[in-house]
Scaffold this motif. Structure first.
Motif, PDB file in Angstrom:
ATOM      1  N   SER A 149       0.831  -1.212   0.000  1.00 46.22           N
ATOM      2  CA  SER A 149       0.000   0.000   0.000  1.00 46.22           C
ATOM      3  C   SER A 149       0.859   1.254   0.000  1.00 46.22           C
ATOM      4  O   SER A 149       0.600   2.215  -0.740  1.00 46.22           O
ATOM      5  CB  SER A 149      -0.923  -0.001   1.232  1.00 46.22           C
ATOM      6  N   TYR A 150       1.891   1.297   0.804  1.00 43.70           N
ATOM      7  CA  TYR A 150       2.780   2.460   0.866  1.00 43.70           C
ATOM      8  C   TYR A 150       3.496   2.663  -0.459  1.00 43.70           C
ATOM      9  O   TYR A 150       3.642   3.785  -0.950  1.00 43.70           O
ATOM     10  CB  TYR A 150       3.777   2.269   2.003  1.00 43.70           C
ATOM     11  N   THR A 151       3.930   1.545  -1.064  1.00 42.93           N
ATOM     12  CA  THR A 151       4.624   1.649  -2.359  1.00 42.93           C
ATOM     13  C   THR A 151       3.694   2.202  -3.429  1.00 42.93           C
ATOM     14  O   THR A 151       4.080   3.021  -4.261  1.00 42.93           O
ATOM     15  CB  THR A 151       5.148   0.273  -2.770  1.00 42.93           C
ATOM     16  N   ALA A 152       2.416   1.738  -3.389  1.00 43.87           N
ATOM     17  CA  ALA A 152       1.451   2.216  -4.406  1.00 43.87           C
ATOM     18  C   ALA A 152       1.157   3.707  -4.231  1.00 43.87           C
ATOM     19  O   ALA A 152       0.969   4.436  -5.208  1.00 43.87           O
ATOM     20  CB  ALA A 152       0.162   1.403  -4.308  1.00 43.87           C
ATOM     21  N   ILE A 153       1.125   4.178  -2.965  1.00 39.81           N
ATOM     22  CA  ILE A 153       0.824   5.591  -2.725  1.00 39.81           C
ATOM     23  C   ILE A 153       2.001   6.473  -3.105  1.00 39.81           C
ATOM     24  O   ILE A 153       1.841   7.543  -3.697  1.00 39.81           O
ATOM     25  CB  ILE A 153       0.443   5.800  -1.247  1.00 39.81           C
ATOM     26  N   GLU A 154       3.213   6.053  -2.800  1.00 40.46           N
ATOM     27  CA  GLU A 154       4.397   6.856  -3.036  1.00 40.46           C
ATOM     28  C   GLU A 154       4.992   6.680  -4.419  1.00 40.46           C
ATOM     29  O   GLU A 154       5.996   7.266  -4.747  1.00 40.46           O
ATOM     30  CB  GLU A 154       5.466   6.526  -1.984  1.00 40.46           C
ATOM     31  N   TRP A 155       4.373   5.874  -5.242  1.00 42.91           N
ATOM     32  CA  TRP A 155       4.920   5.615  -6.585  1.00 42.91           C
ATOM     33  C   TRP A 155       4.810   6.864  -7.429  1.00 42.91           C
ATOM     34  O   TRP A 155       3.751   7.478  -7.506  1.00 42.91           O
ATOM     35  CB  TRP A 155       4.171   4.444  -7.221  1.00 42.91           C
ATOM     36  N   LYS A 156       5.832   7.326  -8.049  1.00 42.71           N
ATOM     37  CA  LYS A 156       5.876   8.532  -8.862  1.00 42.71           C
ATOM     38  C   LYS A 156       6.201   8.160 -10.296  1.00 42.71           C
ATOM     39  O   LYS A 156       7.060   7.310 -10.558  1.00 42.71           O
ATOM     40  CB  LYS A 156       6.928   9.511  -8.324  1.00 42.71           C
ATOM     41  N   THR A 157       5.517   8.859 -11.195  1.00 41.85           N
ATOM     42  CA  THR A 157       5.776   8.678 -12.622  1.00 41.85           C
ATOM     43  C   THR A 157       6.139  10.017 -13.218  1.00 41.85           C
ATOM     44  O   THR A 157       5.687  11.068 -12.725  1.00 41.85           O
ATOM     45  CB  THR A 157       4.537   8.096 -13.332  1.00 41.85           C
ATOM     46  N   TYR A 158       6.893  10.029 -14.267  1.00 45.65           N
ATOM     47  CA  TYR A 158       7.360  11.247 -14.923  1.00 45.65           C
ATOM     48  C   TYR A 158       7.053  11.163 -16.410  1.00 45.65           C
ATOM     49  O   TYR A 158       7.059  10.069 -17.018  1.00 45.65           O
ATOM     50  CB  TYR A 158       8.862  11.437 -14.721  1.00 45.65           C
ATOM     51  N   ASP A 159       6.693  12.353 -16.987  1.00 47.15           N
ATOM     52  CA  ASP A 159       6.436  12.414 -18.426  1.00 47.15           C
ATOM     53  C   ASP A 159       7.761  12.293 -19.176  1.00 47.15           C
ATOM     54  O   ASP A 159       8.821  12.745 -18.695  1.00 47.15           O
ATOM     55  CB  ASP A 159       5.772  13.731 -18.801  1.00 47.15           C
ATOM     56  N   ASN A 160       7.644  11.720 -20.355  1.00 51.52           N
ATOM     57  CA  ASN A 160       8.843  11.593 -21.185  1.00 51.52           C
ATOM     58  C   ASN A 160       9.262  12.961 -21.694  1.00 51.52           C
ATOM     59  O   ASN A 160       8.453  13.697 -22.279  1.00 51.52           O
ATOM     60  CB  ASN A 160       8.566  10.656 -22.364  1.00 51.52           C
ATOM     61  N   VAL A 161      10.483  13.367 -21.456  1.00 51.10           N
ATOM     62  CA  VAL A 161      11.005  14.669 -21.884  1.00 51.10           C
ATOM     63  C   VAL A 161      11.738  14.487 -23.200  1.00 51.10           C
ATOM     64  O   VAL A 161      12.654  13.659 -23.302  1.00 51.10           O
ATOM     65  CB  VAL A 161      11.955  15.250 -20.823  1.00 51.10           C
ATOM     66  N   ILE A 162      11.229  15.245 -24.188  1.00 54.26           N
ATOM     67  CA  ILE A 162      11.875  15.168 -25.508  1.00 54.26           C
ATOM     68  C   ILE A 162      12.903  16.287 -25.583  1.00 54.26           C
ATOM     69  O   ILE A 162      12.551  17.476 -25.472  1.00 54.26           O
ATOM     70  CB  ILE A 162      10.832  15.311 -26.628  1.00 54.26           C
ATOM     71  N   THR A 163      14.102  15.937 -25.693  1.00 56.94           N
ATOM     72  CA  THR A 163      15.191  16.922 -25.757  1.00 56.94           C
ATOM     73  C   THR A 163      15.543  17.199 -27.191  1.00 56.94           C
ATOM     74  O   THR A 163      15.571  16.286 -28.041  1.00 56.94           O
ATOM     75  CB  THR A 163      16.426  16.410 -25.015  1.00 56.94           C
ATOM     76  N   CYS A 164      15.686  18.452 -27.479  1.00 62.99           N
ATOM     77  CA  CYS A 164      16.041  18.868 -28.849  1.00 62.99           C
ATOM     78  C   CYS A 164      17.486  19.356 -28.836  1.00 62.99           C
ATOM     79  O   CYS A 164      17.809  20.306 -28.097  1.00 62.99           O
ATOM     80  CB  CYS A 164      15.102  19.964 -29.326  1.00 62.99           C
ATOM     81  N   PRO A 165      18.327  18.771 -29.584  1.00 67.70           N
ATOM     82  CA  PRO A 165      19.748  19.211 -29.568  1.00 67.70           C
ATOM     83  C   PRO A 165      19.890  20.598 -30.171  1.00 67.70           C
ATOM     84  O   PRO A 165      19.133  20.977 -31.069  1.00 67.70           O
ATOM     85  CB  PRO A 165      20.451  18.148 -30.418  1.00 67.70           C
ATOM     86  N   ILE A 166      20.767  21.359 -29.647  1.00 69.05           N
ATOM     87  CA  ILE A 166      21.016  22.714 -30.125  1.00 69.05           C
ATOM     88  C   ILE A 166      21.829  22.659 -31.404  1.00 69.05           C
ATOM     89  O   ILE A 166      22.868  21.971 -31.466  1.00 69.05           O
ATOM     90  CB  ILE A 166      21.751  23.533 -29.052  1.00 69.05           C
ATOM     91  N   ASN A 167      21.279  23.340 -32.406  1.00 67.53           N
ATOM     92  CA  ASN A 167      21.987  23.373 -33.686  1.00 67.53           C
ATOM     93  C   ASN A 167      23.106  24.412 -33.589  1.00 67.53           C
ATOM     94  O   ASN A 167      22.839  25.608 -33.417  1.00 67.53           O
ATOM     95  CB  ASN A 167      21.015  23.747 -34.803  1.00 67.53           C
ATOM     96  N   PRO A 168      24.325  24.017 -33.713  1.00 69.04           N
ATOM     97  CA  PRO A 168      25.425  24.998 -33.586  1.00 69.04           C
ATOM     98  C   PRO A 168      25.464  25.985 -34.717  1.00 69.04           C
ATOM     99  O   PRO A 168      26.057  27.044 -34.609  1.00 69.04           O
ATOM    100  CB  PRO A 168      26.678  24.117 -33.527  1.00 69.04           C
ATOM    101  N   ASP A 169      24.809  25.622 -35.843  1.00 69.41           N
ATOM    102  CA  ASP A 169      24.835  26.519 -36.991  1.00 69.41           C
ATOM    103  C   ASP A 169      23.758  27.588 -36.915  1.00 69.41           C
ATOM    104  O   ASP A 169      23.621  28.399 -37.844  1.00 69.41           O
ATOM    105  CB  ASP A 169      24.666  25.703 -38.297  1.00 69.41           C
ATOM    106  N   PHE A 170      22.912  27.561 -35.871  1.00 70.13           N
ATOM    107  CA  PHE A 170      21.808  28.534 -35.766  1.00 70.13           C
ATOM    108  C   PHE A 170      22.364  29.917 -35.482  1.00 70.13           C
ATOM    109  O   PHE A 170      23.176  30.101 -34.567  1.00 70.13           O
ATOM    110  CB  PHE A 170      20.852  28.102 -34.656  1.00 70.13           C
TER     111      PHE A 170
END
Length: 234
Positions: A30-51
């Motif tokens: 029960s404690y594990t189910a209450i404290e379970w945390k989920t996170y959204d998938n973060v899409i990282t965009c690489p920085i274009n050095p030519d910008f």
């Protein structure tokens, strides 16, 4: 011979231990189910050095000179004129019109008395002098005599219409008429169950003789009178 129970097969020996282990397991889940945390998938965009991050030359800041606010209008003070003095008002003395010792007494014969307007038509029940039916001149009660002579006149001139007999018509006809200032009869009005009976009632009343008119304070007036005539088949 009694069967002997093997002490090793006693299932109640470790019951408390198993209960505590199960309780700890349930609380942990029960404690594990209450404290379970989920996170959204973060899409990282690489920085274009030519910008190209150079936004160009920044324009210089300019300042506009606003015109000065208009000056408030100052109104000239009102000119006070000195009015001339009011003319002297002469008060009018109102003399009292109450009589005093010097008031002249007017002779009562010089005062015009207005004539009392008597109504032209007065009901039979309230008139001072009722109309006099021929033959009631010397009666003690002329009102009662008038009623009796009316009944005699109706009986004398009564005729049951033949058409009413054939149709079986009967009932009461209410008749109202007016004794004029000259003693004549006029304004005969009837209301009954049928027109045949109404015509006969009108014929009877129209045969009334000329009477002495009714008087109110010595003046002849019109007197309305109402009487019912009953038609009844034998």
């Amino acid at each position: 011979m009694e069967p002997k129970k093997n002490p090793k097969s006693n299932l109640e020996k470790d019951l408390t231990l198993y209960f505590m282990i199960g309780l700890v397991a349930v609380l942990s889940m029960s404690y594990t189910a209450i404290e379970w945390k989920t996170y959204d998938n973060v899409i990282t965009c690489p920085i274009n050095p030519d910008f190209d991050t150079d936004m160009g030359e920044i324009p210089p800041m300019t300042f506009q000179k606003l015109p000065p606010p208009p000056k408030p209008k100052i109104q000239a003070p009102p000119i006070i004129e000195i009015a001339p003095d009011d003319e002297e008002i002469i008060e009018t003395v109102i003399e009292s019109n109450e009589p005093d010792q010097s008031t002249e007494i007017v002779n009562y014969t010089d005062i015009d008395v207005a004539d009392v307007d008597e109504p032209e038509e007065i009901p039979f029940s309230v008139i001072e002098n009722v109309p006099i039916f021929p033959g009631c001149e010397n009666a003690t009660n002329q009102g009662t005599c008038f009623q009796e002579m009316m009944q005699k006149h109706i009986k004398k001139n009564f005729h049951y219409p033949e058409l009413a007999k054939e149709m079986g018509l009967q009932g009461r006809v209410n008749v109202i008429f007016t004794i004029q200032k000259d003693g004549s009869i006029s304004g005969i009005k009837m209301r009954g169950p049928h027109e045949v009976l109404e015509r006969e009632a009108k014929r009877i009343i129209s045969k009334l003789p000329r009477m002495t008119p009714g008087k109110q304070r010595g003046t002849p007036v019109k007197v309305p009178f109402a009487i019912p005539i009953t038609f009844k088949l034998q």
